[in-house]
Motif scaffolding. Structure first.
Motif, PDB file in Angstrom:
ATOM      1  N   LEU A   1     -17.349   6.233 -11.502  1.00  0.00           N
ATOM      2  CA  LEU A   1     -17.223   5.854 -13.000  1.00  0.00           C
ATOM      3  C   LEU A   1     -16.122   6.268 -13.867  1.00  0.00           C
ATOM      4  CD1 LEU A   1     -20.976   7.180 -13.603  1.00  0.00           C
ATOM      5  CD2 LEU A   1     -20.208   4.862 -13.428  1.00  0.00           C
ATOM      6  N   PHE A   2     -14.981   6.843 -13.100  1.00  0.00           N
ATOM      7  CA  PHE A   2     -13.741   7.305 -13.782  1.00  0.00           C
ATOM      8  C   PHE A   2     -13.032   6.297 -14.603  1.00  0.00           C
ATOM      9  CE2 PHE A   2      -9.226   8.035 -13.887  1.00  0.00           C
ATOM     10  CZ  PHE A   2      -9.048   9.380 -14.118  1.00  0.00           C
ATOM     11  N   PRO A   3     -13.115   4.775 -14.020  1.00  0.00           N
ATOM     12  CA  PRO A   3     -12.483   3.778 -15.015  1.00  0.00           C
ATOM     13  C   PRO A   3     -13.428   3.876 -16.079  1.00  0.00           C
ATOM     14  CG  PRO A   3     -12.920   3.201 -12.588  1.00  0.00           C
ATOM     15  CD  PRO A   3     -13.709   4.289 -12.805  1.00  0.00           C
ATOM     16  N   ILE A   4     -14.606   4.128 -16.284  1.00  0.00           N
ATOM     17  CA  ILE A   4     -15.469   4.251 -17.511  1.00  0.00           C
ATOM     18  C   ILE A   4     -15.142   5.478 -18.398  1.00  0.00           C
ATOM     19  CG2 ILE A   4     -17.751   4.128 -18.449  1.00  0.00           C
ATOM     20  CD1 ILE A   4     -18.646   2.543 -16.201  1.00  0.00           C
ATOM     21  N   THR A   5     -15.501   6.696 -17.846  1.00  0.00           N
ATOM     22  CA  THR A   5     -15.365   7.629 -18.598  1.00  0.00           C
ATOM     23  C   THR A   5     -14.050   8.156 -18.991  1.00  0.00           C
ATOM     24  OG1 THR A   5     -15.155   8.927 -16.442  1.00  0.00           O
ATOM     25  CG2 THR A   5     -17.404   8.873 -17.285  1.00  0.00           C
ATOM     26  N   HIS A   6     -13.061   8.167 -18.317  1.00  0.00           N
ATOM     27  CA  HIS A   6     -11.579   8.275 -18.429  1.00  0.00           C
ATOM     28  C   HIS A   6     -10.963   6.981 -19.030  1.00  0.00           C
ATOM     29  CE1 HIS A   6      -7.331   8.924 -17.206  1.00  0.00           C
ATOM     30  NE2 HIS A   6      -7.732  10.220 -17.505  1.00  0.00           N
ATOM     31  N   GLY A   7     -11.120   5.944 -18.630  1.00  0.00           N
ATOM     32  CA  GLY A   7     -10.601   4.665 -19.012  1.00  0.00           C
ATOM     33  C   GLY A   7     -10.979   3.866 -20.003  1.00  0.00           C
ATOM     34  N   MET A   8     -12.555   4.327 -20.271  1.00  0.00           N
ATOM     35  CA  MET A   8     -12.985   3.664 -21.736  1.00  0.00           C
ATOM     36  C   MET A   8     -13.392   4.688 -22.614  1.00  0.00           C
ATOM     37  SD  MET A   8     -15.288   0.500 -19.817  1.00  0.00           S
ATOM     38  CE  MET A   8     -14.883   0.256 -17.912  1.00  0.00           C
ATOM     39  N   LEU A   9     -13.703   5.667 -22.258  1.00  0.00           N
ATOM     40  CA  LEU A   9     -14.293   6.485 -23.330  1.00  0.00           C
ATOM     41  C   LEU A   9     -13.175   7.710 -23.750  1.00  0.00           C
ATOM     42  CD1 LEU A   9     -17.880   7.020 -21.874  1.00  0.00           C
ATOM     43  CD2 LEU A   9     -16.998   5.162 -23.700  1.00  0.00           C
ATOM     44  N   PHE A  10     -12.517   8.152 -22.675  1.00  0.00           N
ATOM     45  CA  PHE A  10     -11.480   9.309 -23.028  1.00  0.00           C
ATOM     46  C   PHE A  10     -10.418   8.569 -23.625  1.00  0.00           C
ATOM     47  CE2 PHE A  10      -8.205  12.257 -21.680  1.00  0.00           C
ATOM     48  CZ  PHE A  10      -8.308  13.389 -22.512  1.00  0.00           C
TER      49      PHE A  10
ATOM     50  N   VAL B   1      -1.851  -6.749 -14.721  1.00  0.00           N
ATOM     51  CA  VAL B   1      -2.040  -5.354 -15.405  1.00  0.00           C
ATOM     52  C   VAL B   1      -1.092  -5.467 -16.535  1.00  0.00           C
ATOM     53  CG1 VAL B   1      -1.731  -3.057 -15.238  1.00  0.00           C
ATOM     54  CG2 VAL B   1      -2.552  -4.338 -13.195  1.00  0.00           C
ATOM     55  N   GLY B   2      -1.633  -5.030 -17.604  1.00  0.00           N
ATOM     56  CA  GLY B   2      -0.473  -5.166 -18.854  1.00  0.00           C
ATOM     57  C   GLY B   2       0.413  -3.901 -18.963  1.00  0.00           C
ATOM     58  N   GLY B   3      -0.157  -2.878 -18.421  1.00  0.00           N
ATOM     59  CA  GLY B   3       0.749  -1.606 -18.528  1.00  0.00           C
ATOM     60  C   GLY B   3       1.717  -1.622 -17.503  1.00  0.00           C
ATOM     61  N   PRO B   4       2.626  -0.457 -17.659  1.00  0.00           N
ATOM     62  CA  PRO B   4       3.578  -0.362 -16.505  1.00  0.00           C
ATOM     63  C   PRO B   4       3.013   0.274 -15.430  1.00  0.00           C
ATOM     64  CG  PRO B   4       3.453   1.226 -18.178  1.00  0.00           C
ATOM     65  CD  PRO B   4       2.558   0.637 -18.658  1.00  0.00           C
ATOM     66  N   GLU B   5       3.832   0.038 -14.269  1.00  0.00           N
ATOM     67  CA  GLU B   5       3.483   0.520 -12.925  1.00  0.00           C
ATOM     68  C   GLU B   5       3.286   1.904 -12.976  1.00  0.00           C
ATOM     69  OE1 GLU B   5       5.596  -1.295  -9.919  1.00  0.00           O
ATOM     70  OE2 GLU B   5       4.311  -0.585  -8.287  1.00  0.00           O
ATOM     71  N   ASP B   6       4.349   2.761 -13.524  1.00  0.00           N
ATOM     72  CA  ASP B   6       4.353   4.350 -13.505  1.00  0.00           C
ATOM     73  C   ASP B   6       2.908   4.769 -13.666  1.00  0.00           C
ATOM     74  OD1 ASP B   6       6.835   4.499 -12.426  1.00  0.00           O
ATOM     75  OD2 ASP B   6       7.693   5.176 -14.453  1.00  0.00           O
ATOM     76  N   ASP B   7       2.259   3.934 -14.757  1.00  0.00           N
ATOM     77  CA  ASP B   7       0.876   4.619 -15.370  1.00  0.00           C
ATOM     78  C   ASP B   7      -0.252   4.576 -14.404  1.00  0.00           C
ATOM     79  OD1 ASP B   7       2.547   4.704 -17.687  1.00  0.00           O
ATOM     80  OD2 ASP B   7       0.861   3.818 -18.660  1.00  0.00           O
ATOM     81  N   TYR B   8       0.105   3.660 -13.302  1.00  0.00           N
ATOM     82  CA  TYR B   8      -1.005   3.484 -12.223  1.00  0.00           C
ATOM     83  C   TYR B   8      -0.405   4.076 -10.762  1.00  0.00           C
ATOM     84  CZ  TYR B   8      -3.187   0.107 -15.365  1.00  0.00           C
ATOM     85  OH  TYR B   8      -3.881  -0.228 -16.277  1.00  0.00           O
ATOM     86  N   SER B   9       0.747   4.598 -10.906  1.00  0.00           N
ATOM     87  CA  SER B   9       1.352   5.396  -9.548  1.00  0.00           C
ATOM     88  C   SER B   9       0.422   6.557  -9.161  1.00  0.00           C
ATOM     89  CB  SER B   9       2.713   5.723 -10.038  1.00  0.00           C
ATOM     90  OG  SER B   9       2.771   6.855 -10.833  1.00  0.00           O
ATOM     91  N   PRO B  10       0.729   7.249  -8.044  1.00  0.00           N
ATOM     92  CA  PRO B  10      -0.069   8.138  -7.435  1.00  0.00           C
ATOM     93  C   PRO B  10      -0.557   9.354  -8.435  1.00  0.00           C
ATOM     94  CG  PRO B  10       1.554   7.326  -5.745  1.00  0.00           C
ATOM     95  CD  PRO B  10       1.831   6.819  -7.158  1.00  0.00           C
ATOM     96  N   ARG B  11       0.407   9.521  -9.308  1.00  0.00           N
ATOM     97  CA  ARG B  11       0.132  10.853 -10.241  1.00  0.00           C
ATOM     98  C   ARG B  11       0.050  10.140 -11.614  1.00  0.00           C
ATOM     99  NH1 ARG B  11       0.327  16.304  -8.597  1.00  0.00           N
ATOM    100  NH2 ARG B  11       1.633  16.870 -10.400  1.00  0.00           N
ATOM    101  N   GLY B  12       0.254   8.902 -11.701  1.00  0.00           N
ATOM    102  CA  GLY B  12       0.305   8.487 -12.987  1.00  0.00           C
ATOM    103  C   GLY B  12      -1.050   8.524 -14.018  1.00  0.00           C
TER     104      GLY B  12
ATOM    105  N   LEU C   1      -8.884   2.992  -8.971  1.00  0.00           N
ATOM    106  CA  LEU C   1      -9.597   2.616  -9.688  1.00  0.00           C
ATOM    107  C   LEU C   1     -10.409   1.319  -9.525  1.00  0.00           C
ATOM    108  CD1 LEU C   1      -6.879   2.823 -12.598  1.00  0.00           C
ATOM    109  CD2 LEU C   1      -8.862   3.948 -12.563  1.00  0.00           C
ATOM    110  N   LEU C   2      -9.833   0.775  -8.525  1.00  0.00           N
ATOM    111  CA  LEU C   2     -10.297  -0.574  -7.983  1.00  0.00           C
ATOM    112  C   LEU C   2     -11.480  -0.348  -6.906  1.00  0.00           C
ATOM    113  CD1 LEU C   2      -7.474  -3.011  -8.309  1.00  0.00           C
ATOM    114  CD2 LEU C   2      -9.383  -3.080  -9.892  1.00  0.00           C
ATOM    115  N   PHE C   3     -11.576   0.996  -6.619  1.00  0.00           N
ATOM    116  CA  PHE C   3     -12.492   0.993  -5.336  1.00  0.00           C
ATOM    117  C   PHE C   3     -13.769   0.823  -5.537  1.00  0.00           C
ATOM    118  CE2 PHE C   3     -15.215   4.031  -3.030  1.00  0.00           C
ATOM    119  CZ  PHE C   3     -14.684   3.916  -1.647  1.00  0.00           C
ATOM    120  N   PRO C   4     -14.487   0.654  -6.620  1.00  0.00           N
ATOM    121  CA  PRO C   4     -15.941   0.078  -7.124  1.00  0.00           C
ATOM    122  C   PRO C   4     -15.917  -1.294  -6.674  1.00  0.00           C
ATOM    123  CG  PRO C   4     -15.375   1.627  -8.687  1.00  0.00           C
ATOM    124  CD  PRO C   4     -13.797   1.554  -7.889  1.00  0.00           C
ATOM    125  N   ILE C   5     -14.751  -2.101  -6.882  1.00  0.00           N
ATOM    126  CA  ILE C   5     -14.765  -3.366  -6.476  1.00  0.00           C
ATOM    127  C   ILE C   5     -14.406  -3.636  -4.863  1.00  0.00           C
ATOM    128  CG2 ILE C   5     -13.742  -5.564  -6.857  1.00  0.00           C
ATOM    129  CD1 ILE C   5     -12.853  -4.346  -9.886  1.00  0.00           C
TER     130      ILE C   5
END
Lengths: 256, 256
Positions: free
Chosen positions: A172-181, B152-163, B171-175
């Protein structure tokens, strides 16, 4: 001190466990003297799909670019009425509770479509027109509380720390962190009910009692300690080296 | 050896980068001699919301229970035509590619609604009517390949291992794990394009070339090594103690 709570829910069946919890929320919170606002997404016939009809007056009628049109519609007050109504409810609320069944490890599409459409540029992101400056602990919804109440068909073991589905709170992190926080809300730990397929009456009563207790502590429970973007723990949006040293993954963004 | 590939996509703007990638996929795969099936969710006016109209002939008209009605509709061939068509496409495909913009760290609602509605009980879960027996590497879609192409609209750094957003693949694991590996598909590493707001023409060409390369290796690239449920690594759906000793979190379900 009476507060205002927005309840957003996504189940069409009035006798479902989700709706049982919604009723309990309304009753308990009103008994406490709070004001309750409701968004019954199925009941409202909420439009799930974010599309060109969300932008009745386009800045560019040749090419649909969502972010630009969202910013334009929001800043010029040309959004659709259903979207502005939900934004006003969010702004009026001191806390927001989401009641939904977990479908494929996330929200039902109708609820995701509420996020997609209500979370305009300038409102939930791009706050004050300043890109990513205000987010993760800062933004238009700063200081409000958020809480997910999730009905999970499967057994709790499957969502346990080493369970095959992955731990529920990480899914749920994409929701709690990504949509709410993200837009500034303080997010409480998720309230989950497992094995909701055919619960006995006794189990339902036990679960309702546990939920009532969560409701009673809605305004004094500690939120998930997500790290704010703007408190110095991040350097150019990457977690500073001296924090959670050598670690990666979602959990490093929680200050445990 | 010619194959069949299903492309599912969720963007209404023909000139968007998402659609540019879709066109490239169709062209490249057809040039290779493959057959391409398409599901243009916006173009089809796909119904995003899973609701009572998905069950034209109910087993229980008093109370809407999704799992029971889904099983009934699927096993008695009483699903809606749009859903059966998508299921047939999935069964005909050797690989499925999803093209979509990342909205709030997940799928646009219209695509989530494709999953919610097409993934019937008996088909994508409850395979052979046996609850959770066949899942995570086993099921109706076993042996097919799946690949996410995400804008992805945002920059790659924001999604990096410690981004700050969290690593994209987590984030995509649920998918990837929860929606694609679950019914049996082999899931390739996600293909992401970052900073898609206003890319220069040169960057678009470079990104298209990188995507073409992924397409050329669609059937020989190694999938994400998610651990199958039924190969002995799980004991009652919990990862065995001797594997990833003492660790928790989403990444323990990948055999790296």
């Amino acid at each position: 001190m009476p507060k205002t709570i927005l309840i957003v829910y996504a189940h069409p069946e009035p006798t479902s466990l989700t709706r049982r919890f919604v009723s309990e929320s309304v009753k308990t919170l009103e008994q406490q003297g709070h004001t309750v606002l409701q968004s019954d997404l199925y009941g409202m016939g909420w439009k799930a799909t974010f599309d060109e009809s969300d932008f009745p007056s386009r800045i560019n009628s040749d090419r649909l670019a969502f972010i630009q049109e969202s910013e334009h519609a929001y800043t010029t007050n040309q959004q659709t009425q259903d979207v502005t109504t939900e934004q006003h409810k969010l702004l009026a609320a001191d806390a927001v509770i989401f009641h939904f069944p977990l479908w494929w490890f996330g929200m039902p599409a109708i609820l995701k479509g509420w996020i997609d459409r209500v979370y305009a540029y300038g409102f939930a992101y791009g706050y004050k027109g300043e890109g990513n400056r205000y987010r993760y602990g800062d933004g238009a919804l700063k200081g409000k509380r958020a809480l997910l109440s999730v009905m999970v068909g499967g057994p709790e073991d499957d969502y346990s720390p080493r369970g095959i589905n992955g731990p529920l709170e990480e899914l749920l992190f994409p929701i709690t962190h990504g949509m709410l926080f993200f837009p500034g809300m303080d997010v409480l730990p998720t309230h989950a009910v497992y094995g909701t397929g055919k619960p006995s009456k006794a189990i339902v009563e036990k679960e309702i009692a546990a939920w009532r207790l969560r409701l009673e502590h809605l305004f004094n429970e500690s939120p998930i300690p997500f790290r704010p973007q703007n408190d110095g723990e991040y350097q150019r949006n990457i977690l500073a080296e001296h924090i959670a040293v050598g670690m990666t993954g979602l959990s490093i963004h929680i200050d445990n």
